[in-house]
Scaffold this motif. Structure first.
Motif, mmCIF file in Angstrom:
data_model
loop_
_atom_site.group_PDB
_atom_site.id
_atom_site.type_symbol
_atom_site.label_atom_id
_atom_site.label_comp_id
_atom_site.label_asym_id
_atom_site.label_seq_id
_atom_site.Cartn_x
_atom_site.Cartn_y
_atom_site.Cartn_z
ATOM 1 N N TYR A 10 -8.285 -3.888 6.794
ATOM 2 C CA TYR A 10 -8.297 -2.586 6.484
ATOM 3 C C TYR A 10 -9.531 -1.848 5.661
ATOM 4 O O TYR A 10 -10.007 -0.694 6.127
ATOM 5 C CB TYR A 10 -6.843 -2.083 5.842
ATOM 6 C CG TYR A 10 -5.583 -2.560 6.660
ATOM 7 C CD1 TYR A 10 -5.404 -2.247 7.879
ATOM 8 C CD2 TYR A 10 -4.494 -3.132 5.898
ATOM 9 C CE1 TYR A 10 -4.205 -2.630 8.735
ATOM 10 C CE2 TYR A 10 -3.330 -3.646 6.557
ATOM 11 C CZ TYR A 10 -3.283 -3.269 8.140
ATOM 12 O OH TYR A 10 -2.283 -3.549 8.756
ATOM 13 N N GLU A 11 -9.709 -2.244 4.668
ATOM 14 C CA GLU A 11 -10.653 -1.864 3.830
ATOM 15 C C GLU A 11 -10.924 -2.609 2.684
ATOM 16 O O GLU A 11 -10.372 -3.636 2.424
ATOM 17 C CB GLU A 11 -9.885 -0.572 3.233
ATOM 18 C CG GLU A 11 -8.942 -0.786 2.195
ATOM 19 C CD GLU A 11 -8.440 0.561 1.638
ATOM 20 O OE1 GLU A 11 -8.997 1.401 1.013
ATOM 21 O OE2 GLU A 11 -7.198 0.721 1.690
ATOM 22 N N ASP A 12 -12.194 -2.121 2.051
ATOM 23 C CA ASP A 12 -12.676 -2.936 0.907
ATOM 24 C C ASP A 12 -12.733 -1.701 -0.465
ATOM 25 O O ASP A 12 -13.038 -0.601 0.279
ATOM 26 C CB ASP A 12 -13.935 -3.792 0.885
ATOM 27 C CG ASP A 12 -15.207 -2.956 1.581
ATOM 28 O OD1 ASP A 12 -15.669 -2.215 0.709
ATOM 29 O OD2 ASP A 12 -15.435 -2.626 2.771
ATOM 30 N N GLY A 13 -12.734 -2.089 -1.525
ATOM 31 C CA GLY A 13 -12.940 -1.211 -2.317
ATOM 32 C C GLY A 13 -12.943 -1.679 -3.769
ATOM 33 O O GLY A 13 -13.184 -2.787 -4.076
ATOM 34 N N SER B 237 -6.013 -6.513 3.777
ATOM 35 C CA SER B 237 -5.924 -6.966 5.402
ATOM 36 C C SER B 237 -4.491 -6.695 5.548
ATOM 37 O O SER B 237 -3.636 -6.746 4.797
ATOM 38 C CB SER B 237 -6.507 -8.449 5.618
ATOM 39 O OG SER B 237 -7.834 -8.374 5.106
ATOM 40 N N ASP C 125 0.909 -1.068 0.132
ATOM 41 C CA ASP C 125 -0.030 -0.017 0.002
ATOM 42 C C ASP C 125 0.943 1.217 0.109
ATOM 43 O O ASP C 125 1.662 1.654 1.043
ATOM 44 C CB ASP C 125 -0.871 0.011 1.342
ATOM 45 C CG ASP C 125 -1.953 1.030 1.303
ATOM 46 O OD1 ASP C 125 -1.506 2.266 0.661
ATOM 47 O OD2 ASP C 125 -2.937 1.305 2.008
ATOM 48 N N SER D 149 -13.933 -5.534 9.910
ATOM 49 C CA SER D 149 -13.052 -4.381 9.886
ATOM 50 C C SER D 149 -13.057 -3.335 11.515
ATOM 51 O O SER D 149 -12.103 -2.878 11.465
ATOM 52 C CB SER D 149 -13.431 -3.615 8.736
ATOM 53 O OG SER D 149 -14.507 -3.021 8.773
ATOM 54 N N ASP E 291 -17.745 -5.429 7.110
ATOM 55 C CA ASP E 291 -17.857 -4.223 7.921
ATOM 56 C C ASP E 291 -17.811 -4.560 9.347
ATOM 57 O O ASP E 291 -17.054 -3.839 10.067
ATOM 58 C CB ASP E 291 -19.045 -3.530 7.663
ATOM 59 C CG ASP E 291 -19.148 -2.765 6.234
ATOM 60 O OD1 ASP E 291 -18.100 -2.501 5.685
ATOM 61 O OD2 ASP E 291 -20.187 -2.501 5.793
#
Length: 220
Positions: free
Chosen positions: A61-64, A74, A16, A50, A47
């Motif tokens: 960490y996040e989804d996108g 992750s 990242d 996380s 959700d």
């Protein structure tokens, strides 16, 4: 770096660049992305996961989405599966108890958030180079394709993992005498018996209580 393909799709070790961290990047399979109902259900679970924050649980960490690519990022955990660490050989009892406590603490945090594992086993625990336990797939049972035979409550799962760490082989389910195996320390046997009580009134009612009982044994 490709790490293989699983139920959800391709898994990669990635960087990242925005946040300067290494992540486990899951590229969701096209079949899952195109199934709107399944994708919506998965992202609801994501959700919840996380929102968890515990050292024994890898952070999600996040989804996108980037074009047609839907991803989950992750925490990347470098380590060895607990199953490989055991590899048919009993661990030192103190080390086994320490790892079991870490796992129990992570599960207690998940339970407080109304999440369960549901298929805990040594294969789903990573041990880092520093000896930290990381429990994989918490809250994600519907998406891991774990066969029904592997579905167990988390107390039983923790008991089976602890037994295998102490004895070097899986426990024989339904054999109460297993807790008296010579490799299981006398002080551990009552705790192990309660973990393996199979959803009866004899089983622990709370994972935090199980963790406290294991700590008490470790400190004696």
């Amino acid at each position: 770096e490709s790490l293989g393909t699983g139920t959800l799709g391709e898994l990669h070790r990635a960087r990242d660049l925005e946040r300067g961290r290494t992540v486990a990047l899951r590229i969701l399979s096209p079949a899952l992305v195109q199934d709107h109902a399944r994708l919506t259900a998965l992202l609801k679970d994501v959700d919840k996961v996380s929102a968890l924050s515990h050292p024994s649980l890898p952070a999600l960490y996040e989804d996108g989405q980037d074009g047609d690519c839907t991803f989950l990022a992750s925490e990347f955990v470098g380590g060895e599966p607990l199953s490989e660490l055991i590899h048919g050989t009993p661990l030192n009892p103190k080390r086994a108890l320490d790892l079991a406590i870490q796992i129990a603490d992570g599960l207690a945090a998940a339970h407080a958030a109304e999440l369960v594992h549901g298929a805990l086993s040594p294969r789903r625990v990573l041990v880092t180079m520093k000896g930290a336990a990381k429990v994989l797939d918490v809250g994600m049972l519907p998406w891991t394709a774990a066969p029904p035979a592997e579905h167990i409550d988390d107390f039983t799962g923790l008991g089976e993992v602890l037994f295998e760490m102490l004895v070097g082989r899986p426990v024989k389910r339904g054999w109460p005498a297993e807790v008296r195996d010579e490799h299981v320390p006398e002080l551990v046997r009552p705790v192990l018996k309660k973990l393996l009580a199979g959803g009866t009134s004899d089983q622990f009612s709370d994972m935090a209580l199980a963790s406290a009982a294991l700590r008490d044994v470790l400190l004696r």
